[in-house]
Design a protein around this motif. Structure first.
Motif, mmCIF file in Angstrom:
data_model
loop_
_atom_site.group_PDB
_atom_site.id
_atom_site.type_symbol
_atom_site.label_atom_id
_atom_site.label_comp_id
_atom_site.label_asym_id
_atom_site.label_seq_id
_atom_site.Cartn_x
_atom_site.Cartn_y
_atom_site.Cartn_z
ATOM 1 N N ARG A 65 0.863 -1.186 0.000
ATOM 2 C CA ARG A 65 0.000 0.000 0.000
ATOM 3 C C ARG A 65 0.898 1.233 0.000
ATOM 4 N NH1 ARG A 65 -4.958 0.293 2.279
ATOM 5 N NH2 ARG A 65 -4.222 1.679 3.924
ATOM 6 N N ASP A 70 1.179 5.603 -0.314
ATOM 7 C CA ASP A 70 0.611 6.945 -0.291
ATOM 8 C C ASP A 70 1.043 7.641 -1.579
ATOM 9 O OD1 ASP A 70 0.037 9.664 0.158
ATOM 10 O OD2 ASP A 70 0.418 9.474 2.306
ATOM 11 N N GLU A 123 -7.836 4.246 -2.047
ATOM 12 C CA GLU A 123 -8.666 4.692 -0.928
ATOM 13 C C GLU A 123 -8.235 6.089 -0.500
ATOM 14 O OE1 GLU A 123 -9.448 1.556 2.216
ATOM 15 O OE2 GLU A 123 -7.641 0.771 1.209
ATOM 16 N N ASN A 124 -9.209 6.847 -0.029
ATOM 17 C CA ASN A 124 -8.940 8.140 0.569
ATOM 18 C C ASN A 124 -8.971 7.925 2.078
ATOM 19 O OD1 ASN A 124 -8.944 10.737 1.576
ATOM 20 N ND2 ASN A 124 -10.475 11.506 0.150
ATOM 21 N N GLU A 125 -7.793 7.913 2.700
ATOM 22 C CA GLU A 125 -7.672 7.705 4.143
ATOM 23 C C GLU A 125 -7.248 9.007 4.808
ATOM 24 O OE1 GLU A 125 -5.089 4.407 4.972
ATOM 25 O OE2 GLU A 125 -6.441 2.961 4.018
ATOM 26 N N ASP A 126 -8.195 9.660 5.419
ATOM 27 C CA ASP A 126 -7.931 10.925 6.125
ATOM 28 C C ASP A 126 -7.245 11.947 5.220
ATOM 29 O OD1 ASP A 126 -9.025 9.922 8.546
ATOM 30 O OD2 ASP A 126 -7.114 8.931 8.987
#
Length: 105
Positions: A6, A8, A94-97
């Protein structure tokens, strides 16, 4: 070499609706798209020629290769017209925070 995991790939706030950007995710260059606040990630390299899809025109769920005009569905990577006949890989994002996280299998 491409590594699974994963990654960023940037801030959601930095990518306006209708825009695209390229980012490195474990050695894979991915094109990330914002379509009305939903994010999608596909391989950045056109399956027909060595062109960056993130530099193409985006219209809804479609991105046009800037080199020869092939269109791809940003949700699935499906090639929608000639000269491209093969899809590009699509990736889970995914949009994580506020951070966009791409999973490379």
């Amino acid at each position: 070499m491409i590594s699974s995991g994963r990654y960023d790939v940037g801030l959601a706030a930095s990518l306006a609706s209708g825009e695209a950007m390229a980012s490195n995710a474990g050695g894979e260059v991915v094109a990330v798209f914002n379509v009305d606040g939903s994010f999608y990630a596909i391989s950045d390299t056109c399956s027909h020629a060595e062109a960056s899809l993130s530099e193409g025109d985006v219209d809804g769920f479609c991105v046009m290769c800037p080199l020869h005009g092939s269109e791809f569905d940003v949700r699935t990577g499906e090639a929608m017209n000639m000269p491209a006949t093969s899809p590009v890989e699509s990736f889970h994002i995914e949009n994580e925070d506020g951070n966009l996280i791409v999973t490379i299998p």
